[in-house]
Design an enzyme around this catalytic site. Sequence first.
Site, PDB file in Angstrom:
ATOM      1  N   LYS A  23       0.865  -1.184   0.000  1.00 30.68           N
ATOM      2  CA  LYS A  23       0.000   0.000   0.000  1.00 30.68           C
ATOM      3  C   LYS A  23       0.897   1.229   0.000  1.00 30.68           C
ATOM      4  O   LYS A  23       1.672   1.445   0.930  1.00 30.68           O
ATOM      5  CB  LYS A  23      -0.912  -0.006   1.226  1.00 30.68           C
ATOM      6  N   ASP A  25       2.008   5.183   0.078  1.00 30.19           N
ATOM      7  CA  ASP A  25       1.610   6.424   0.754  1.00 30.19           C
ATOM      8  C   ASP A  25       1.767   7.581  -0.218  1.00 30.19           C
ATOM      9  O   ASP A  25       2.729   8.342  -0.168  1.00 30.19           O
ATOM     10  CB  ASP A  25       2.488   6.629   1.995  1.00 30.19           C
ATOM     11  N   GLU A 165       3.500   1.946   4.416  1.00 29.54           N
ATOM     12  CA  GLU A 165       2.156   2.293   4.885  1.00 29.54           C
ATOM     13  C   GLU A 165       1.302   1.083   5.223  1.00 29.54           C
ATOM     14  O   GLU A 165       0.502   1.112   6.148  1.00 29.54           O
ATOM     15  CB  GLU A 165       1.436   3.148   3.845  1.00 29.54           C
TER      16      GLU A 165
END
Length: 307
Positions: A23, A25, A165
């Site tokens: 994921k 950021d 993240e």
Amino acid sequence: MRPMLATKGDVVPTGDEWSHEVKWDGVRMLADVRGSVDRARLTTRNGNDATVAWPDIHPAPMGGRDLLVDGEIIGINHNGVPDFAVIQERMHVRSATSAARLATTVPATFMVFDVMRLDGRDLTSLPLTERRAILAGLDLGTWQVPPTYDDGLMLRDATLSQGLEGIVSKRRSSTYQPGVRSKAWLKFAHRHRFSFVVGGWRPQEGTKDRLAALLVGEPTPDGLIYRGRVGSGIGGAASRLLAGKLAGRHRAASPFADEVPAVDARGTVWVEPFLVVDVESHNKMPVTRLRQPSFRGVRTDIGPEDL
């Protein structure tokens, strides 16, 4: 087209039917190359044209071949980790001259994780595994295609230890559903960073108009609940940016549904609760009152309704 959205997950899924990704950021972005050999049209999650802000991203790959992809624009901080705050200044640029200057001083990378159209063919009805296979076979130049992983638990632990993240888990059979928040995509975030809605601001001591702190809250079924005052991280540039965003949105009374402590309410300029900001703190979920919070940036890609 609006991007497909992930649902917040509770438990990282296991099994062959799931694949897992880092994921990032950054800023969600769709890149559309249609009838142009020199650049892609970049649109945000809300459908806003952001092409001018990213001159280092919009040159079209593959000679301008017809293409629509989904991804995240990221910037790397001094620790070598993707950090939303790094590209915060670039998100708001609407001048081509300023954007070109920032592209050299604040470089960005486009991480492409899905493809929805290629050479006029709509790929959204294909399962994720087929879309990823097509994506892996494309030469996207400076745009990067990050890998996927079979072991979500391993990736969760690895990203946590590396300061990333979090992860996103996706069903391999999932089709691409534009604008839909789907349970076929699950997101798991590590960072102690939260998004809140601004309900007021405090001026710097000795001034009336220099924005020095924000009062922020969390939207709930009972209204906007006060979570704390944020002053750290608001330097000169951030102060001017926030003041510009909040100009003309003042109101006579507090927008918070609960009582704001007198020490925080004193001298506060109340505003309409429309602006979302990112805040880092020592809290873990759920947040009741922020501990040592720091302002990290304005979120122009989401609104209060998304929280």
